[in-house]
Design a protein around this motif. Sequence first.
Motif, PDB file in Angstrom:
ATOM      1  N   SER A  89      56.287  23.898  41.577  1.00  0.00           N
ATOM      2  CA  SER A  89      54.899  24.120  41.927  1.00  0.00           C
ATOM      3  C   SER A  89      53.991  25.014  40.687  1.00  0.00           C
ATOM      4  N   ASP A  90      52.826  24.415  40.373  1.00  0.00           N
ATOM      5  CA  ASP A  90      51.986  25.241  39.575  1.00  0.00           C
ATOM      6  C   ASP A  90      50.467  25.133  40.317  1.00  0.00           C
ATOM      7  N   ARG A  91      50.015  26.323  40.826  1.00  0.00           N
ATOM      8  CA  ARG A  91      48.741  26.486  41.463  1.00  0.00           C
ATOM      9  C   ARG A  91      47.905  27.122  41.027  1.00  0.00           C
ATOM     10  N   THR A  92      46.539  27.085  40.903  1.00  0.00           N
ATOM     11  CA  THR A  92      45.578  27.959  40.516  1.00  0.00           C
ATOM     12  C   THR A  92      44.975  28.501  42.013  1.00  0.00           C
ATOM     13  N   LEU A  93      44.825  29.783  42.057  1.00  0.00           N
ATOM     14  CA  LEU A  93      44.430  30.245  43.218  1.00  0.00           C
ATOM     15  C   LEU A  93      43.050  31.047  43.124  1.00  0.00           C
ATOM     16  N   ARG A  94      42.222  30.301  43.741  1.00  0.00           N
ATOM     17  CA  ARG A  94      40.731  30.801  43.697  1.00  0.00           C
ATOM     18  C   ARG A  94      40.662  31.771  45.047  1.00  0.00           C
ATOM     19  N   PRO A  95      39.947  33.055  44.861  1.00  0.00           N
ATOM     20  CA  PRO A  95      39.661  33.767  46.155  1.00  0.00           C
ATOM     21  C   PRO A  95      38.771  33.197  46.785  1.00  0.00           C
ATOM     22  N   THR A  96      38.635  32.992  48.210  1.00  0.00           N
ATOM     23  CA  THR A  96      37.480  33.051  48.968  1.00  0.00           C
ATOM     24  C   THR A  96      36.568  34.238  49.122  1.00  0.00           C
ATOM     25  N   ALA A  97      35.640  33.590  49.771  1.00  0.00           N
ATOM     26  CA  ALA A  97      34.309  34.751  49.837  1.00  0.00           C
ATOM     27  C   ALA A  97      34.777  35.788  50.644  1.00  0.00           C
ATOM     28  N   TYR A  98      35.933  35.752  51.353  1.00  0.00           N
ATOM     29  CA  TYR A  98      35.882  36.874  52.529  1.00  0.00           C
ATOM     30  C   TYR A  98      37.308  37.648  51.888  1.00  0.00           C
ATOM     31  N   SER A  99      37.832  37.130  50.508  1.00  0.00           N
ATOM     32  CA  SER A  99      39.228  38.001  50.322  1.00  0.00           C
ATOM     33  C   SER A  99      38.913  39.114  49.831  1.00  0.00           C
ATOM     34  N   PRO A 100      39.932  40.005  50.391  1.00  0.00           N
ATOM     35  CA  PRO A 100      39.561  41.496  50.015  1.00  0.00           C
ATOM     36  C   PRO A 100      39.809  41.889  48.495  1.00  0.00           C
ATOM     37  N   ARG A 101      40.262  40.995  47.720  1.00  0.00           N
ATOM     38  CA  ARG A 101      40.435  41.157  46.459  1.00  0.00           C
ATOM     39  C   ARG A 101      39.300  40.323  45.655  1.00  0.00           C
ATOM     40  N   ARG A 102      38.360  40.226  46.044  1.00  0.00           N
ATOM     41  CA  ARG A 102      37.575  39.461  45.511  1.00  0.00           C
ATOM     42  C   ARG A 102      36.629  39.585  43.932  1.00  0.00           C
ATOM     43  N   ILE A 103      36.476  41.190  43.755  1.00  0.00           N
ATOM     44  CA  ILE A 103      36.303  41.324  42.394  1.00  0.00           C
ATOM     45  C   ILE A 103      37.123  42.005  41.675  1.00  0.00           C
ATOM     46  N   ALA A 104      37.562  41.739  40.433  1.00  0.00           N
ATOM     47  CA  ALA A 104      38.670  42.177  39.671  1.00  0.00           C
ATOM     48  C   ALA A 104      38.467  43.699  39.266  1.00  0.00           C
ATOM     49  N   GLU A 105      39.440  44.288  39.077  1.00  0.00           N
ATOM     50  CA  GLU A 105      39.290  45.954  38.490  1.00  0.00           C
ATOM     51  C   GLU A 105      38.923  45.696  36.772  1.00  0.00           C
ATOM     52  N   PRO A 106      38.366  46.863  36.484  1.00  0.00           N
ATOM     53  CA  PRO A 106      37.768  46.824  35.321  1.00  0.00           C
ATOM     54  C   PRO A 106      39.012  46.660  34.331  1.00  0.00           C
ATOM     55  N   SER A 107      38.614  46.119  33.099  1.00  0.00           N
ATOM     56  CA  SER A 107      39.499  45.739  32.258  1.00  0.00           C
ATOM     57  C   SER A 107      40.204  47.271  31.412  1.00  0.00           C
ATOM     58  N   ARG A 108      41.457  46.942  31.474  1.00  0.00           N
ATOM     59  CA  ARG A 108      42.195  48.150  30.862  1.00  0.00           C
ATOM     60  C   ARG A 108      42.323  48.306  29.171  1.00  0.00           C
TER      61      ARG A 108
END
Length: 142
Positions: free
Chosen positions: A123-142
């Motif tokens: 399996s190779d799946r691309t996962l896109r966050p839903t509008a209500y996903s708790p992790r909707r916004i990424a952390e700042p680049s490190r």
Amino acid sequence: MNRTIRILALTFALAAGTALAVDAQTHKETVQQLRIYQIYDDTKPAFHDRFRDHAMRIMARYGFRIVATWETQNDGRIEFAYLLDWPDEATMKAAWDGFMADEEWKDIKRRTRGDKPLVQVLSDRTLRPTAYSPRRIAEPSR
């Protein structure tokens, strides 16, 4: 309002706008990629050696961010799963293209392949966050 205060206010507004633009660029939505492989009892140590010692190192050259790796059993077969974090799908595609074309990786695959393949991609799946996903916004680049 005197001229100095207006200039300071304008400078602050421009700086805030610039900061917001940078913030929007560094806090963009990410996609994850879940890959699941079947691995075999007799080649499992060789697979783990190759993934740990070579694939992860070469993937890092192309910007792969491996979040976690797992080994599990499913329907009597051994599976290896890993989760990748990408800033966007275009970056993901470019990184995979580079990795698969990498001469060192091709050589390692040739040298570590025996009579039986080390792995089969299940399996190779691309996962896109839903509008209500708790992790909707990424952390700042490190």
